[in-house]
Design an enzyme around this catalytic site. Structure first.
Site, short mmCIF file in Angstrom:
data_model
loop_
_atom_site.label_atom_id
_atom_site.label_comp_id
_atom_site.label_asym_id
_atom_site.label_seq_id
_atom_site.Cartn_x
_atom_site.Cartn_y
_atom_site.Cartn_z
N SER A 1 0.83 -1.21 0.00
CA SER A 1 0.00 0.00 0.00
C SER A 1 0.86 1.25 0.00
O SER A 1 0.53 2.26 -0.62
CB SER A 1 -0.92 0.01 1.22
N TRP B 1 3.47 1.72 -1.51
CA TRP B 1 4.00 1.95 -2.84
C TRP B 1 2.94 2.49 -3.81
O TRP B 1 3.27 2.87 -4.93
CB TRP B 1 4.57 0.65 -3.41
N ALA B 2 1.68 2.48 -3.41
CA ALA B 2 0.60 2.88 -4.33
C ALA B 2 0.74 4.34 -4.70
O ALA B 2 0.76 5.22 -3.85
CB ALA B 2 -0.76 2.63 -3.68
N GLY C 1 -1.06 5.97 -7.63
CA GLY C 1 -2.15 6.64 -8.34
C GLY C 1 -3.13 7.37 -7.44
O GLY C 1 -3.21 8.60 -7.45
N GLU D 1 -8.05 8.28 -14.68
CA GLU D 1 -7.17 7.17 -15.02
C GLU D 1 -7.85 6.26 -16.03
O GLU D 1 -9.04 6.41 -16.32
CB GLU D 1 -6.75 6.40 -13.76
N HIS E 1 0.74 -4.49 -14.94
CA HIS E 1 0.74 -3.05 -15.17
C HIS E 1 1.57 -2.77 -16.42
O HIS E 1 2.67 -3.29 -16.57
CB HIS E 1 1.32 -2.31 -13.97
N ARG F 1 -6.04 -1.72 -18.39
CA ARG F 1 -4.65 -2.13 -18.19
C ARG F 1 -4.28 -3.42 -18.92
O ARG F 1 -3.20 -3.53 -19.49
CB ARG F 1 -4.37 -2.31 -16.69
N HIS G 1 1.42 -6.81 -11.29
CA HIS G 1 1.08 -5.68 -10.43
C HIS G 1 0.04 -6.00 -9.37
O HIS G 1 0.25 -5.72 -8.19
CB HIS G 1 0.59 -4.52 -11.29
N ARG H 1 -9.07 -5.43 -12.52
CA ARG H 1 -9.36 -4.33 -11.60
C ARG H 1 -9.36 -2.98 -12.29
O ARG H 1 -8.46 -2.66 -13.06
CB ARG H 1 -8.32 -4.32 -10.48
#
Length: 593
Positions: free
Chosen positions: A79, A81-82, A84, A149, A267, A313, A376, A411
């Site tokens: 988390s 590292w998230a 966006g 996004e 990703h 994605r 990812h 996702r």
């Protein structure tokens, strides 16, 4: 006095005391000391300290005694590292039906409409909760700043520069440290669940933990798995090194039903540099207008999908993979060009990406970033209902470890942090039973000698390198039956060899409730390597077999030998023990939308 009372003492204890963090100290200074014993009984044990585990701990009643166990420390989680952001309907031109429709479309027919609706309608409340806790989301004037996004029809992604996960997790960690009912057990490895009873009376009663060369048992009325994903099973991944699928492996060994394990999201834009790890270049960069180019400067994605860089994605990742194949450079990369975005906007939105690129000699204001797809996010996991309950009584799962039904086969961007919050807060409804099954009688602490370790360590290091390469080649972006079946044989052989290791045999023989001190054991890093390799081999086999089982292409699962999406496969893949089976047929996407 009931067994779930915080005053009930188990007949064993751990020599661990958790030091509370001074609020004036940075989290990098967080420390754990182990001088004073505490009893091993809790109301709830949460395994994992990312956004889902932290938020769940904060949402539980303040009168309950909660253990938060992490194999690292509170500064490290996926988390964190998230980059966006968090998707939520807060803009006047947006609406819950639009967010629901976008999520269902991305999920390619496998989303649970009720779960998606619940996620979307709970989003605003969770965002307001984070703001109240002090998360510093970016703003435009007095309004929350929003970006768009891929696969979103509106700008609905809240962000804190390009380190949203860090902003959220840091705030939640600070809150956790202020709660006297929450005990943090860092540098602790959960080996398995403590299961008691048989048949219909079987339930989860706690966990088996390895810490500082001691194996012991912690009791609880409920256990929550929140260990994140398993991207380290692949050679190229944006996940941190701790993402080894531990929660899914633990749930599988406990007999929990798992769901849709073949669906792994790759990703499309991870930094490719010969000396760097696969650092994620956020989807938000393309949302702000960055372009994907090949070596000839061709903006080729529009030949694969009309939305180009803003396609889902899985589409973008597969397009890059196939384009590189067509150019005869399957191990190569393409380029992400930010030079079409106003430089001041780039500095404001992506300071962390700028810094990392500069570290590797890339000036993104003057040149494009070399990128390629990388593993990812795992859409599959331990199957749960909307309250996080798994098929094992007393066992819950949240975050990426869980399969709640909101992601389907693919996702939607920035729904992951949202899922951590929405379903983490559902644990506030958790009800502990008035009485719990009795525990085994007291047992004296035993010692276990672990001599002659070096040959096992060498084998583990070799397999830890070989497994991700095998998984990337056989169960990466494109799959087929021949390579999947060959990989299954290989990984099953490694699993069998792992089970024969001296440490595997010794720890597997420990009786529930029995504390064991490991004498002449390897260092803690090697013990962790053993735990993580066991998890990776477990989830590697599960992913391969699930991918071989689903004979179609859908979302994050693409079969070269079954390239079309099939109506007959509009079902969930379910796994329990050695059994792979399908759910009942799901409603059509048209009915869902």
């Amino acid at each position: 006095m009931g067994l779930c009372s915080p005053y009930f003492l188990l007949p064993f204890s751990f020599p661990w005391e958790i030091s509370r963090r001074d609020s004036s100290r940075p989290f990098s200074d967080f420390d754990v000391s182990f001088d004073v014993s505490f009893d091993g009984n809790f109301d709830v044990i949460i395994v994992g300290a990312g956004a889902a585990g932290l938020y769940a701990a904060l949402c539980l009643p303040a009168t309950w005694r909660v253990a938060l166990i992490t194999k690292d420390d509170l500064t490290r989680s996926a988390s964190d590292w998230a980059q966006g952001g968090i998707a939520a309907v807060v803009a006047p031109d947006d609406s819950p039906p639009l967010h629901i429709e976008d999520t269902l479309r991305a999920g390619v027919g496998l989303c649970d409409p009720d779960a998606v609706s619940f996620l979307v309608h709970q989003a605003q409340g969770c965002v307001e909760s984070l703001v109240a806790l002090g998360v510093g989301f970016d703003r435009r004037g007095s309004d929350l700043a929003l970006t768009r996004e891929a696969a979103h029809s509106r700008s609905r992604v809240l962000h804190a520069a390009d380190t949203t996960g860090r902003a959220v997790v840091t705030t939640l960690m600070d809150q956790v440290q202020q709660r006297p009912n929450i005990t943090v057990l860092a540098q602790s490895l959960v080996l398995d669940l403590w299961l008691v009873g048989e048949g219909a009376d079987r339930r989860c009663r706690g966990v088996q933990v390895l810490r500082q060369q001691r194996v012991g048992w912690l009791s609880a009325g409920a256990v929550v798995l929140a260990t994140g994903g398993g991207g380290q099973v692949f050679a190229q991944t944006t996940n941190p090194t701790l993402s080894t699928g531990d929660g899914v492996a633990i749930g599988y060994r406990a007999g929990a039903v798992l769901r849709d394990l073949e669906f792994f999201q790759f990703h499309p834009t991870a930094l490719m540099h010969p000396e760097a790890s696969c650092f994620l270049i956020s989807e938000a960069v393309r949302g702000e207008g960055a372009q994907v180019l090949d070596a000839q400067g061709d903006r080729f994605l529009f030949r694969y999908h009309p939305d180009g860089e803003l396609a889902p994605r899985d589409v973008v990742s597969r397009a890059i993979f196939q384009h590189l194949q067509s150019l005869g450079t399957p191990q190569g990369h393409v380029f992400l060009d930010l030079r079409s975005i106003d430089p001041d906007r780039v500095r404001y939105r992506f300071p962390n990406i700028i810094q990392v690129c500069q570290q590797w000699g890339i000036d993104l204001f003057q040149e494009p970033i070399p990128v390629a797809p990388a593993a990812h996010y795992w859409m599959g996991g331990v199957a749960t209902d909307l309250q996080g309950q798994t098929s094992v009584v007393g066992l819950y799962a949240v975050g990426e470890t869980a399969s709640t039904g909101v992601h389907g086969a693919n996702r939607l961007a920035s729904n992951s942090l949202l899922e951590c919050l929405v379903f983490g807060q559902q644990l506030k409804h958790l009800q502990l039973p008035a009485a719990l099954p009795p525990l085994p009688p007291p047992l004296p602490v035993q010692s276990l000698s672990m001599d002659q370790w070096d040959p096992d360590r060498t084998w583990m290091q070799d397999i830890r390198q070989a497994l991700p390469q095998t998984m990337w080649q056989s169960a990466g972006i494109c799959r087929d039956a021949v390579t999947l079946e060959a990989a299954i044989v290989q990984v099953e052989g490694w699993r069998s060899d792992f089970a024969q290791l001296r440490l595997s045999q010794a720890l597997g023989a420990i009786v529930p409730g029995q504390d064991v001190d490991l004498i002449n054991a390897p260092d803690n890093g090697t013990l962790r390597q053993w735990v993580e390799l066991g998890s990776l081999l477990e989830i590697g086999a599960l992913i391969l077999k699930s991918a071989a089982f689903r004979q179609e292409s859908r979302g994050g699962h693409y079969r070269l030998d079954y390239p079309e999406t099939q109506v007959s496969w509009r079902v969930h893949t379910l796994v329990q023990g050695d059994r792979w089976f399908c759910s009942d047929p799901l409603a059509s996407p048209e009915a869902e939308a």
